[in-house]
Design a protein around this motif. Structure first.
Motif, PDB file in Angstrom:
ATOM      1  N   LYS A 178       0.941  -1.177   0.054  1.00  0.00           N
ATOM      2  CA  LYS A 178      -0.130   0.130  -0.073  1.00  0.00           C
ATOM      3  C   LYS A 178       0.689   1.245   0.045  1.00  0.00           C
ATOM      4  CE  LYS A 178      -0.655  -0.560   4.964  1.00  0.00           C
ATOM      5  NZ  LYS A 178      -1.513  -0.561   6.126  1.00  0.00           N
ATOM      6  N   TYR A 179       2.073   1.187   0.553  1.00  0.00           N
ATOM      7  CA  TYR A 179       3.033   2.477   0.311  1.00  0.00           C
ATOM      8  C   TYR A 179       3.597   2.755  -0.742  1.00  0.00           C
ATOM      9  CZ  TYR A 179       2.300   1.591   5.670  1.00  0.00           C
ATOM     10  OH  TYR A 179       2.149   1.321   6.895  1.00  0.00           O
ATOM     11  N   LEU A 180       3.599   1.618  -1.701  1.00  0.00           N
ATOM     12  CA  LEU A 180       3.996   2.088  -2.999  1.00  0.00           C
ATOM     13  C   LEU A 180       2.986   2.298  -3.974  1.00  0.00           C
ATOM     14  CD1 LEU A 180       6.291  -1.361  -3.555  1.00  0.00           C
ATOM     15  CD2 LEU A 180       7.001   0.978  -2.459  1.00  0.00           C
ATOM     16  N   ARG A 181       1.921   2.286  -3.535  1.00  0.00           N
ATOM     17  CA  ARG A 181       0.733   2.431  -4.597  1.00  0.00           C
ATOM     18  C   ARG A 181       0.844   3.577  -5.259  1.00  0.00           C
ATOM     19  NH1 ARG A 181      -4.172   2.142  -1.047  1.00  0.00           N
ATOM     20  NH2 ARG A 181      -3.744   4.315  -0.486  1.00  0.00           N
TER      21      ARG A 181
ATOM     22  N   LEU B 208       1.302 -11.959  -3.492  1.00  0.00           N
ATOM     23  CA  LEU B 208       1.745 -10.490  -3.724  1.00  0.00           C
ATOM     24  C   LEU B 208       1.142  -9.946  -5.047  1.00  0.00           C
ATOM     25  CD1 LEU B 208       3.883  -8.238  -2.990  1.00  0.00           C
ATOM     26  CD2 LEU B 208       5.391  -9.569  -4.132  1.00  0.00           C
ATOM     27  N   ALA B 209       0.952 -10.486  -6.032  1.00  0.00           N
ATOM     28  CA  ALA B 209       0.486  -9.867  -6.939  1.00  0.00           C
ATOM     29  C   ALA B 209      -1.057  -9.564  -7.011  1.00  0.00           C
ATOM     30  CB  ALA B 209       0.692 -10.918  -8.315  1.00  0.00           C
ATOM     31  N   ARG B 210      -1.472 -10.250  -6.289  1.00  0.00           N
ATOM     32  CA  ARG B 210      -2.943 -10.268  -5.902  1.00  0.00           C
ATOM     33  C   ARG B 210      -3.208  -8.681  -5.254  1.00  0.00           C
ATOM     34  NH1 ARG B 210      -5.354 -14.765  -2.842  1.00  0.00           N
ATOM     35  NH2 ARG B 210      -4.041 -14.081  -1.038  1.00  0.00           N
ATOM     36  N   GLU B 211      -2.277  -8.414  -4.210  1.00  0.00           N
ATOM     37  CA  GLU B 211      -2.107  -7.372  -3.159  1.00  0.00           C
ATOM     38  C   GLU B 211      -1.881  -6.371  -4.105  1.00  0.00           C
ATOM     39  OE1 GLU B 211      -2.867  -4.929   0.164  1.00  0.00           O
ATOM     40  OE2 GLU B 211      -3.343  -7.064  -0.348  1.00  0.00           O
ATOM     41  N   ILE B 212      -0.896  -6.195  -4.915  1.00  0.00           N
ATOM     42  CA  ILE B 212      -0.774  -5.126  -6.018  1.00  0.00           C
ATOM     43  C   ILE B 212      -1.959  -4.891  -6.636  1.00  0.00           C
ATOM     44  CG2 ILE B 212       0.663  -4.458  -7.839  1.00  0.00           C
ATOM     45  CD1 ILE B 212       3.099  -6.262  -6.660  1.00  0.00           C
ATOM     46  N   SER B 213      -2.339  -5.864  -7.234  1.00  0.00           N
ATOM     47  CA  SER B 213      -3.650  -5.635  -8.056  1.00  0.00           C
ATOM     48  C   SER B 213      -5.010  -4.979  -7.223  1.00  0.00           C
ATOM     49  CB  SER B 213      -4.429  -6.884  -8.497  1.00  0.00           C
ATOM     50  OG  SER B 213      -5.812  -6.864  -9.431  1.00  0.00           O
ATOM     51  N   SER B 214      -5.086  -5.266  -5.980  1.00  0.00           N
ATOM     52  CA  SER B 214      -6.092  -4.720  -5.256  1.00  0.00           C
ATOM     53  C   SER B 214      -5.658  -3.447  -4.715  1.00  0.00           C
ATOM     54  CB  SER B 214      -6.123  -5.527  -3.655  1.00  0.00           C
ATOM     55  OG  SER B 214      -7.117  -4.831  -2.702  1.00  0.00           O
ATOM     56  N   GLN B 215      -4.436  -2.861  -4.535  1.00  0.00           N
ATOM     57  CA  GLN B 215      -4.164  -1.696  -4.217  1.00  0.00           C
ATOM     58  C   GLN B 215      -4.102  -0.728  -5.350  1.00  0.00           C
ATOM     59  OE1 GLN B 215      -3.775  -0.387  -1.093  1.00  0.00           O
ATOM     60  NE2 GLN B 215      -3.706  -2.207  -0.017  1.00  0.00           N
ATOM     61  N   TRP B 216      -3.755  -0.981  -6.461  1.00  0.00           N
ATOM     62  CA  TRP B 216      -3.758  -0.253  -7.428  1.00  0.00           C
ATOM     63  C   TRP B 216      -5.192  -0.139  -8.082  1.00  0.00           C
ATOM     64  CZ3 TRP B 216       1.135  -0.833  -6.220  1.00  0.00           C
ATOM     65  CH2 TRP B 216       2.050  -0.140  -6.616  1.00  0.00           C
ATOM     66  N   GLY B 217      -6.079  -1.145  -7.731  1.00  0.00           N
ATOM     67  CA  GLY B 217      -7.425  -1.034  -8.182  1.00  0.00           C
ATOM     68  C   GLY B 217      -8.072   0.124  -7.245  1.00  0.00           C
ATOM     69  N   LYS B 218      -7.523   0.273  -5.972  1.00  0.00           N
ATOM     70  CA  LYS B 218      -8.311   1.454  -5.478  1.00  0.00           C
ATOM     71  C   LYS B 218      -8.168   2.985  -6.027  1.00  0.00           C
ATOM     72  CE  LYS B 218      -7.724  -0.948  -1.130  1.00  0.00           C
ATOM     73  NZ  LYS B 218      -7.045  -1.038   0.446  1.00  0.00           N
ATOM     74  N   ILE B 219      -7.028   3.089  -6.724  1.00  0.00           N
ATOM     75  CA  ILE B 219      -6.881   4.368  -7.419  1.00  0.00           C
ATOM     76  C   ILE B 219      -7.202   4.155  -8.904  1.00  0.00           C
ATOM     77  CG2 ILE B 219      -5.135   5.193  -5.800  1.00  0.00           C
ATOM     78  CD1 ILE B 219      -2.709   4.493  -7.814  1.00  0.00           C
ATOM     79  N   ASP B 220      -7.821   2.973  -9.248  1.00  0.00           N
ATOM     80  CA  ASP B 220      -8.153   2.784 -10.669  1.00  0.00           C
ATOM     81  C   ASP B 220      -7.118   2.976 -11.494  1.00  0.00           C
ATOM     82  OD1 ASP B 220      -9.992   2.034 -12.713  1.00  0.00           O
ATOM     83  OD2 ASP B 220     -10.704   4.277 -13.284  1.00  0.00           O
ATOM     84  N   ALA B 221      -5.832   2.275 -11.149  1.00  0.00           N
ATOM     85  CA  ALA B 221      -4.792   2.331 -12.340  1.00  0.00           C
ATOM     86  C   ALA B 221      -4.268   0.757 -12.448  1.00  0.00           C
ATOM     87  CB  ALA B 221      -3.785   3.149 -11.526  1.00  0.00           C
TER      88      ALA B 221
ATOM     89  N   HIS C   4      -5.998  -4.936 -12.947  1.00  0.00           N
ATOM     90  CA  HIS C   4      -5.183  -3.754 -12.448  1.00  0.00           C
ATOM     91  C   HIS C   4      -3.570  -4.214 -12.558  1.00  0.00           C
ATOM     92  CE1 HIS C   4      -8.775  -1.788 -11.442  1.00  0.00           C
ATOM     93  NE2 HIS C   4      -9.062  -2.793 -10.674  1.00  0.00           N
ATOM     94  N   LEU C   5      -3.105  -5.041 -13.289  1.00  0.00           N
ATOM     95  CA  LEU C   5      -1.928  -5.506 -13.430  1.00  0.00           C
ATOM     96  C   LEU C   5      -1.482  -5.707 -14.877  1.00  0.00           C
ATOM     97  CD1 LEU C   5      -1.050  -8.513 -11.071  1.00  0.00           C
ATOM     98  CD2 LEU C   5      -0.683  -5.825 -10.526  1.00  0.00           C
ATOM     99  N   GLN C   6      -0.298  -5.333 -15.270  1.00  0.00           N
ATOM    100  CA  GLN C   6       0.342  -5.550 -16.641  1.00  0.00           C
ATOM    101  C   GLN C   6       1.662  -6.405 -16.215  1.00  0.00           C
ATOM    102  OE1 GLN C   6      -0.830  -4.389 -20.017  1.00  0.00           O
ATOM    103  NE2 GLN C   6       0.704  -6.234 -20.465  1.00  0.00           N
TER     104      GLN C   6
END
Length: 229
Positions: free
Chosen positions: A87-90, A104-117, A153-155
């Motif tokens: 979340k601190y890298l989002r 880890l990928a799932r959490e990154i997807s979740s966090q970036w999803g919060k900013i629609d990115a 939310h991942l590429q």
């Protein structure tokens, strides 16, 4: 010219020579200045000398530098990453090199999803199977890639490895070659959200060999900033 500027100039010339040796355009290789455990002052100095991309490995140090420097840098996160720190890298990193597990990928997807990115990531593999290093096992590559590429939310932009250290860069070459071949095999699967554009491999002592084997991102710290404390 400062010492850091001189070091950067020398490394850029070495990248150019390595590319000429294997018939590549030097523009296809980008230099990541590994600035972990280095003060903001030397990052500013490198930026003034034309360096754009900086790689950090520790979340707290990374966030402090981003806030303190306020420079238009391209920040890459290259170190091992815990899910509770994502979340601190989002929204602050252009590329995360070190995704080695689905959770880890799932959490990154979740966090970036919060900013629609969409987070840009690399899959990290531990080709030397060293217990001291992060990275997935290459035998699980296809299954891992399929699961991660199905997340929103991942590429996935490519692969990364941190191979065993050898004084002779030629002894590292087989690991670089294997990462390139692994990338080629994954690219052939035509998975969604996967563009095999990047190979992050090679450091201060062996980046020329990595370039010969297809590296597009070389992570160089000591040769730019000197030894870390």
């Amino acid at each position: 010219m400062s010492e850091i500027a001189a070091n950067l100039s020398r490394i850029r010339e070495q990248i150019k020579i390595a590319c000429q040796k294997c018939g590549r355009d030097p523009k296809t290789v980008r230099l990541v200045a590994v600035s972990k455990k280095k003060p903001g002052q030397v990052i500013s100095e490198a930026y003034a000398a034309g360096q754009q991309i900086f790689g950090e490995s520790y979340v707290q140090e990374f966030t402090q530098k981003v806030e303190a420097l306020q420079l238009p840098l391209e920040w890459h996160f290259i170190g091992g990453l815990q899910g509770n720190k994502v979340k601190y890298l989002r929204g602050k990193t252009a590329l995360i090199h070190s995704v080695d597990r689905y959770s880890l990928a799932r959490e990154i997807s979740s966090q970036w999803g919060k900013i629609d990115a969409t987070a840009q990531i690399l899959l990290q593999f531990n080709l030397g199977r060293e217990t001291s290093k992060s990275g997935a096992d290459e035998t699980e590559a296809l299954d891992l890639a399929r699961k991660i590429c199905a997340l929103p939310h991942l590429q996935v932009r490519g692969l990364m490895t941190l191979p065993p250290y050898y004084d002779d860069p030629e002894e590292v070459r087989p690991y670089f070659r294997r990462l390139r071949q692994l990338g080629e095999s994954l690219a052939a699967e035509n998975l969604p959200n996967l563009q095999m554009q990047e190979l992050s491999m090679g450091m201060s002592h062996d980046f020329s060999v990595a370039i010969e084997e297809g590296a597009t991102l070389v992570r160089v710290g000591t040769a730019i900033f000197g030894a870390r404390d």
